[in-house]
Design a protein around this motif. Structure first.
Motif, PDB file in Angstrom:
ATOM      1  N   ALA A  38       0.832  -1.217   0.000  1.00 17.42           N
ATOM      2  CA  ALA A  38       0.000   0.000   0.000  1.00 17.42           C
ATOM      3  C   ALA A  38       0.862   1.261   0.000  1.00 17.42           C
ATOM      4  O   ALA A  38       0.578   2.217  -0.729  1.00 17.42           O
ATOM      5  N   THR A  41       2.727   2.251  -3.521  1.00 18.69           N
ATOM      6  CA  THR A  41       1.964   2.514  -4.747  1.00 18.69           C
ATOM      7  C   THR A  41       2.516   3.736  -5.476  1.00 18.69           C
ATOM      8  O   THR A  41       3.073   4.642  -4.854  1.00 18.69           O
ATOM      9  N   ASP A  84      -4.580   9.431  -1.700  1.00 14.12           N
ATOM     10  CA  ASP A  84      -4.866   9.878  -3.060  1.00 14.12           C
ATOM     11  C   ASP A  84      -5.074  11.390  -3.001  1.00 14.12           C
ATOM     12  O   ASP A  84      -6.037  11.865  -2.392  1.00 14.12           O
TER      13      ASP A  84
END
Length: 216
Positions: A38, A41, A84
């Motif tokens: 994770a 990324t 994000d």
């Protein structure tokens, strides 16, 4: 790319926390690999495993202020697991991710509830007067603001890279607002140690970054 030794140290920290909560090594290793994936990324330049390591190291220094050290450490691991820059719900999704993974590991529900609450508090970086666990996590998360000038510039550049999709003018405007909000607070840090030793450096770094943004 993180070195093997760096990953060994990180895994050792993760394993130590989970061992105290009765999680076996195989399950701990599987969960660790999920976290590594994770935090590796594409599009991450600052919110990486290096950031998690720094947060954990600062928590170690501030642990005397905590009520539930294990919960604070777990929250550190998960607080940016979903990241994000085009989304507004990273903290909520990170808390959900933590809830699911920690539930699968059999972590006591009371600890999981604390962990998710701590993660959600990183959204606005505010903590209640008596919420010492949140105060420690938030101070550790923002410790980079008080770094030496070289490290701070690396941090600022990495944040800029994470917003590479934004037009430069929009990034400068948005970043300036974020930084000025910190300066407008009566204090950036909560724990006495960070308030005394890190606050002046953090304010100086932030002011210097704002000046740099405006002169670009």
């Amino acid at each position: 790319m993180p070195t093997e030794n760096f990953m060994d140290i990180l895994f050792s920290n993760w394993q130590h926390t989970l061992q105290l909560l009765g999680v076996d090594q195989l399950a701990a290793e599987k969960a660790f690999n999920q976290l590594v994936a994770a935090y590796s990324t594409p599009g991450r330049y600052y919110h990486t495993l290096k950031h998690i390591d720094r947060v954990l190291s600062t928590i170690q220094i501030l642990q005397g202020y905590t009520n539930n050290l294990a919960a604070v450490q777990l929250a550190a691991w998960f607080h940016d697991v979903v990241y994000d820059t085009e989304a507004q719900d990273n903290e909520e999704r990170s808390a959900d991710y933590a809830f699911e993974l920690l539930s699968n590991l059999g972590i006591p529900e009371s600890i999981i509830i604390t962990v998710t609450r701590l993660i959600l508090n990183t959204k606005d970086h505010q903590a209640a007067v008596n919420d010492y666990d949140s105060q420690v996590l938030l101070d550790a998360d923002l410790a980079i603001l008080a770094a030496n000038s070289v490290e701070y510039e690396e941090y600022a550049h990495a944040i800029c890279q994470e917003y590479g999709w934004l037009p430069e003018k929009d990034y400068i405007t948005g970043r300036q607002k974020v930084l000025e909000r910190f300066l407008q607070r009566s204090h950036i840090y909560f724990t006495p140690l960070m308030l005394e030793f890190a606050e002046p450096s953090a304010r100086g770094n932030i002011q210097a970054e704002i000046q740099s943004l405006l002169s670009d």
